[in-house]
Design an enzyme around this catalytic site. Structure first.
Site, PDB file in Angstrom:
ATOM      1  N   SER A 131      -1.461   7.650  30.702  1.00 54.58           N
ATOM      2  CA  SER A 131      -0.366   7.004  29.966  1.00 54.58           C
ATOM      3  C   SER A 131       0.799   7.727  29.753  1.00 54.58           C
ATOM      4  CB  SER A 131      -0.893   6.310  28.727  1.00 54.58           C
ATOM      5  OG  SER A 131      -2.082   5.475  28.943  1.00 54.58           O
ATOM      6  N   GLY A 132       1.973   7.200  30.127  1.00 56.41           N
ATOM      7  CA  GLY A 132       3.106   7.709  30.170  1.00 56.41           C
ATOM      8  C   GLY A 132       3.595   8.429  31.425  1.00 56.41           C
ATOM      9  N   THR A 153       2.421   1.745  34.677  1.00 55.90           N
ATOM     10  CA  THR A 153       2.821   0.352  34.638  1.00 55.90           C
ATOM     11  C   THR A 153       4.259  -0.064  35.487  1.00 55.90           C
ATOM     12  OG1 THR A 153       2.035   0.152  32.353  1.00 55.90           O
ATOM     13  CG2 THR A 153       3.412  -1.484  32.967  1.00 55.90           C
ATOM     14  N   ASN A 198      -1.513  10.242  24.088  1.00 54.57           N
ATOM     15  CA  ASN A 198      -0.537   9.010  24.267  1.00 54.57           C
ATOM     16  C   ASN A 198      -0.580   8.275  23.301  1.00 54.57           C
ATOM     17  OD1 ASN A 198      -0.096  10.172  27.156  1.00 54.57           O
ATOM     18  ND2 ASN A 198      -2.006   9.645  27.362  1.00 54.57           N
ATOM     19  N   SER A 207      -2.069   4.071  25.061  1.00 52.96           N
ATOM     20  CA  SER A 207      -3.263   4.317  25.987  1.00 52.96           C
ATOM     21  C   SER A 207      -3.884   3.322  26.106  1.00 52.96           C
ATOM     22  CB  SER A 207      -4.078   5.803  25.642  1.00 52.96           C
ATOM     23  OG  SER A 207      -5.050   5.909  26.475  1.00 52.96           O
ATOM     24  N   SER A 208      -4.042   2.823  27.508  1.00 57.82           N
ATOM     25  CA  SER A 208      -5.146   1.716  27.794  1.00 57.82           C
ATOM     26  C   SER A 208      -6.571   1.987  27.363  1.00 57.82           C
ATOM     27  CB  SER A 208      -4.986   1.213  29.196  1.00 57.82           C
ATOM     28  OG  SER A 208      -3.499   0.705  29.439  1.00 57.82           O
ATOM     29  N   GLY A 262      -7.063   7.623  33.723  1.00 52.82           N
ATOM     30  CA  GLY A 262      -7.645   8.883  34.280  1.00 52.82           C
ATOM     31  C   GLY A 262      -8.493   9.625  33.448  1.00 52.82           C
ATOM     32  N   GLU A 306     -10.420  12.357  31.424  1.00 56.41           N
ATOM     33  CA  GLU A 306     -10.224  12.783  30.092  1.00 56.41           C
ATOM     34  C   GLU A 306     -10.904  13.988  29.553  1.00 56.41           C
ATOM     35  OE1 GLU A 306      -8.253   8.646  27.828  1.00 56.41           O
ATOM     36  OE2 GLU A 306     -10.276   9.364  27.221  1.00 56.41           O
TER      37      GLU A 306
END
Length: 778
Positions: free
Chosen positions: A158-159, A163, A209, A212-213, A437, A439
């Site tokens: 994320s980041g 998106t 993040n 984060s999804s 991704g 982790e």
């Protein structure tokens, strides 16, 4: 890719550096296994020859747009190339057919306007600068021309800009596929408008993040036979439901809980909420606010987004009532009851939250209490009511909270899909996968285990695709590649998911036995996998285990593995909420025949997720894949900062370095004949004499220098790993000798010139002196 045998004084190299990962410089001294390097910064480095990589001193300062064009395809070369391009705001780079996108953290509108889309329309892949539009165009063209469904896998933390990349893909596909209907919002608009809703209920702050999804998402864009968008569907994977009840510092629970606590006063009053610090499901961590995020505004924005995707006001009210009820559920504490092994709400405060939860769920308070504190066991002869002790009642409470939240999330996804509209007669689809991704945190639990299994599965798919691309390149160039071995991670997948005997199977087995604990589960793992090369037991822990993943070693803490893997669908919970006076809540719990006959149905989240993953991989395998790897250049989320270690870690986790390793197993350096002759003609100038084409010159050149193992393709010379360094070292020697000759000649020239000037000066002085003497004499 190291080149110890070809290091000479004057070679340009990369050496490992603790501060910037890799530092470049010139070799000034070579001593057996050690070399001395002078860096441009003035730093002197002593390095082992095994930790040194060759540097291409002729690489363009602005980098290359496709990293397969690099003379040296290795870690420091890739890093430097990305950095050089990032410094010039060239944020996209290919590695073959893979697009690497480095987040610029600033607006670059000129890259995404309609004029840019027009340029990429129909352009051959690689003709123009790297871009998501090129990936989308390639996928669309392939779908239309070959009649094959496509998939684009967008990955990164994320980041990293997943998106935004997904939005670019959607915009381009909408540009190519046109609107789905004559009026109203287009399909792709509806998909993008669903993002705020899914993020509110599926995203949370994690260690790395703020947004984060905590679920995976696969968006299917459906096309009709004319190539126009005709529908879409969103598939979601593994919502991290354990987060609802268990949050570790400094993370947060799902955004929607905090939004609701910050809602307008009338909503807060209606749901009997307050400061998030008063709720057990939120106060297990000290993090309540996010920087630059106003939860009260986010609540209004989420409500507005729900309106847009067709969720009615009544449905919204029911959704947030259920969310509030979950918060109140978490505050019900239990103590021992009057009967043996029984339990009851602890105090008046717990009874208040019990009463409020029942009001919000619109169910009977006594029935809710019984569903938490008792179990009904149906035998052939009679029905027995069994009381639960306080600990078991708390587990029952958490199980209810988790199942309500996960069913609520599934309802939202179904509602969004119905709003978007699917095309049952669709001929093809282009799927866009946006998934978490790899982790590796300080503490890694069951969620990281599942997420990393996902990445292992996708990595295998990725490896197969990259290997296939390599094979196709070699076949196209008509060279022999039959001896190149495929790099596979099947041994890790077997370790995790093999039946019987894999980690998930052993976890399910432990969950089935009432007396199992995380200690007994860990001991079973140590015993089963003591000789497995991918599995190890950390020395200082009695219950942790380490798996050697493709992206690095990850140590998992087993403490909560059993609890998080259990997915109870309790008959009492089912009956309670099925009888709710709220049609929304009762609709979340439809009566299923197989559940009605059982008191409690154990379901393994790990096994179900494994099945979901298998279905996803089958879908992906039926499509032609394309890859976008998104990279976050710094953790400050600011432009113009490129943190080497951070980027390297993401390249490893995204499989980019693995793709490079696959390339290195074959022929990582490919040079066109004219480039090759231009660079290395100096090694054998005699072969270039007379008239001969570049292909013949390249062949003669390679014969002359005695290089073995290379291959000559139709348009390129293919070199094995290390051969470019060998040729460059020989070239440096020739250039060095030539420089000495030139220097000698130049010095001779200047020396002779100086001598002649001196001699002429002496003669002139002598002549003047003699003339002066003669004049005085006469």
């Amino acid at each position: 890719m190291t080149f110890p045998g070809t290091i000479v004084v004057g070679s340009h190299v990369w050496a490992e550096d603790p501060e910037v990962a890799w530092i470049d410089g010139e070799v000034v001294e070579v001593n057996d296994e050690e070399i001395k390097i002078n860096c441009e910064s003035g730093k002197t480095v002593i390095a082992s020859t095994s930790n040194v990589f060759p540097k291409d001193s002729e690489a363009p300062p602005c980098g290359v747009d496709d990293m397969t064009k690099l003379a040296y395809l290795h870690e420091p070369g890739v890093l430097q190339n990305l950095r050089s391009r990032y410094d010039m705001n060239e944020i996209y780079t290919y590695t073959g057919s893979i697009l690497i996108a480095v987040n610029p953290f600033q607006r670059l509108p000129h890259l995404y306007d309609n004029h840019m889309m027009e340029q990429y329309k129909g352009a051959g892949f690689g003709e123009l600068s790297p871009h998501p539009f090129a990936i989308a165009d390639a996928a669309y063209r392939q779908m239309i021309n070959e009649g094959i469904s496509q998939s684009i896998l967008v990955s990164g933390e994320s980041g990293a800009g997943k998106t935004e990349s997904t939005k670019m893909l959607m915009r381009y596909l909408a540009y190519m596929g046109g609107r789905a209907a004559a009026e109203g919002r287009s399909v792709e608009q509806k998909v993008l408008e669903s993002n705020p809703v899914l993020e509110a209920f599926g995203n949370a702050k994690t260690v790395r993040n703020n947004n984060s999804s905590r679920f995976g998402k696969f968006v299917e864009i459906q096309f009709d036979q004319r190539g126009r968008i005709s529908g879409a569907a969103i598939r979601t994977y593994l919502l991290e439901r354990s987060r609802v009840c268990q949050v570790s510092d400094p993370e947060r629970n799902y955004h929607c809980f905090y939004m609701l606590c910050a809602a307008p006063p009338e909503d807060v009053e209606r749901y009997k909420l307050g400061n998030p610090r008063m709720f057990h499901y939120l106060n297990q961590t000290n993090c309540y606010e996010l920087d630059a995020v106003d939860d009260s505004k986010e609540y209004i924005a989420t409500r507005r987004a729900m309106d847009v995707v067709g969720i009615s006001t009544d449905e919204q009210d029911a959704i947030f009532r259920a969310v509030a009820a979950i918060l109140h559920l978490g505050n019900i504490e239990f103590v021992k009851g009057n009967e043996t092994d029984s339990s009851e709400p602890k105090d008046e405060k717990s009874r208040f939250h019990l009463r409020t939860a029942s009001e919000l769920f619109m169910c009977d308070e006594k029935s809710l209490e019984d569903s938490l504190c008792k179990r009904v066991i149906v035998t052939r002869d009679e029905t027995i009511t069994k009381c639960l002790d306080p600990d078991s009642a708390a587990v029952s409470r958490d199980a209810l909270a988790k199942i309500v939240y996960s069913r609520l999330f599934d309802w939202l996804v179904n509602k969004i899909n119905n709003s978007i509209g699917q095309d049952p007669d669709s001929r093809y689809l282009i799927g866009v996968l946006d998934i978490y991704g790899f982790e590796s945190f300080k503490t890694n639990s069951f969620e990281q285990f599942c997420i990393n299994l996902t990445n292992e599965k996708l990595q295998q798919h990725f490896n197969q695709h990259v290997f296939k691309m390599e094979q196709e390149e070699y076949t196209k160039e008509e060279i022999d590649w039959s001896y190149i071995e495929f790099i596979d991670n099947q041994d890790i997948l077997d370790l995790i998911e093999k039946k019987p005997g894999g980690i998930i199977a052993l976890l399910d087995e432990a969950c089935m036995f009432p007396r199992s604990t995380h200690e007994t589960f860990a001991q079973k793992l140590y015993q089963t996998f003591k000789d497995h090369k991918r599995f190890s037991k950390p020395k200082l822990s009695r219950t942790d285990f380490t798996i050697c993943h493709y992206a690095g070693d990850v140590t998992y803490q087993t403490e909560l593995f059993l609890d998080k893997n259990k997915d109870y669908v309790v008959a009492e919970h089912q009956a309670l909420l099925r009888a709710s006076r709220c049609s929304f809540v009762s609709g979340l719990f439809p009566l299923l025949p197989e559940e009605s006959s059982k008191t409690s149905k154990f379901s393994s989240i790990g096994s179900r997720f494994k099945q979901q993953l298998q279905a996803l991989l089958e879908t992906l395998s039926a499509t032609e894949p394309h890859y976008i790897r998104c990279v976050k250049p710094n953790n400050l989320l600011k432009p113009a900062i490129f943190e080497n270690y951070n980027v390297l870690q993401q390249l490893k986790c995204g499989g980019v370095m693995e793709a490079i390793r696959i390339s290195c197993a074959g022929y990582p350096t490919r040079k066109t004949f004219d480039e090759f002759v231009s660079r290395f003609g100096i090694l054998a100038p005699d072969v270039l004499e007379g008239r001969c084409d570049e292909v013949t010159a390249s062949k003669r050149l390679l014969e002359k220098v005695g290089l073995e193992g290379h291959q000559i393709g139709k348009t390129k010379v293919f070199l094995r790993a290390g051969q470019m360094a060998e040729l460059d070292a020989r070239r440096s020697e020739v250039l060095g000798r030539s420089a000495c000759i030139i220097q000698r000649k130049v010095r001779s020239y200047y020396g002779r010139k100086s001598f002649i000037l001196l001699r002429m000066s002496a003669i002139q002085i002598q002549a003047l002196c003699r003339g002066e003497v003669a004049r005085h004499h006469y």
